[in-house]
Design an enzyme around this catalytic site. Sequence first.
Site: not given
Length: 366
Positions: A185-186
Amino acid sequence: MIPMVDLKQQYLDLKEEIDNGLLAGLEETKFILGPNVRAFEEECAEYLGVDHTVGVASGTDALHLALIAAGVEKGDEVITTPFTFIATAEAIRYVGATPVFVDIDPQSYNMDLNQVEDAITERTRAILPVHIFGQPVDMDTILSLAERHDLRVIEDCAQSFGAHIDGRQTGNFGLAGCFSFFPSKNLGGYGDGGLVSTNSAELAEHLRVLRNHGSWKQYHHSEIGFNSRLDELQAIILRAKLKRIDNYNENRRRVAHRYSAALAEIPGIKPPYEDGIGHHVYHQYTLLVENRDTIQQALRDNGIACAIYYPIPLHQQEVFFDDCQGLSLPVSERISQQCLSLPVFPELKDAQIDRILDVISKAANG
Ligand SMILES: *Cc1c(COP(=O)(O)O)cnc(C)c1O
């Protein structure tokens, strides 16, 4: 070989800080709800501009516990998108509620907000928008719909850490925002992790009890809860990365914009669309292409990773057959046939992007 994400490179860039942090954490031995979890929760609340955050064991748990705390229960309906990861709808089922899928906008891939009102029934309790691929949903519209129909709003922010609308972060609009720290994920840890953001002190308090066996004080249990705490060692890693999240996201945007400028020129390819409502943080770079197999094969032949997010919309998944008999959501179905996600991560170099573009351009032009 160009991967979808390069976790190794990001680790090497932070190696000293993370290694030293982890060693200190091991010496400290406060492994469960220790000082780094608390500090990370505070730093996240500050970053997101919310009053409270509660660290949990995964993004899926963030959604599950937020739905419980929001009072969503058996027999309720929750309106959401079919074009998302299964966890969004799984969490709705965990509380005994039914996911009601509405079709998506063909350009932003987000839930089509013109179709939400028609999906509202007497049993509708909540709307669960997903900021898919890192592009914020139009939250003003969602909030006014919710207000008009007295519905709760839970945001799935698993792909949108750092995305905002005029400076207001995703996760700061609904009753709760649910984040995932899955490694890709970011903002990713080195294992599972998640977090709920909220401006409600009452909800935050309930979430703290729920994540820790329904316990408001050690060995005092007020309800059946869960073992779902954010791990202390993950919090150490996440604190190091949180300081750099804006830089990571800006670099994802750099990659995306370089792709889009070139792909717009190639016939048969539609680069992802920024609808201008919010600041897109490109968890995925997902284009549309009619001859997907050809492009996919060419990328593979050249050692370039690509992926299909998502090949089957949720209303066509076997697990939801009973809920969705005969339901037709043509836009989601078409997008699932045409979408293709390219590598996007902060460390991707311009020369690598150009190579990927070259392969796509040659394949598309036959
Ligand atoms: C990753 C993801 C989740 C689940 O998060 P986990 O941390 O893997 O449990 C939920 N919703 C969306 C949209 C996701 O991308």
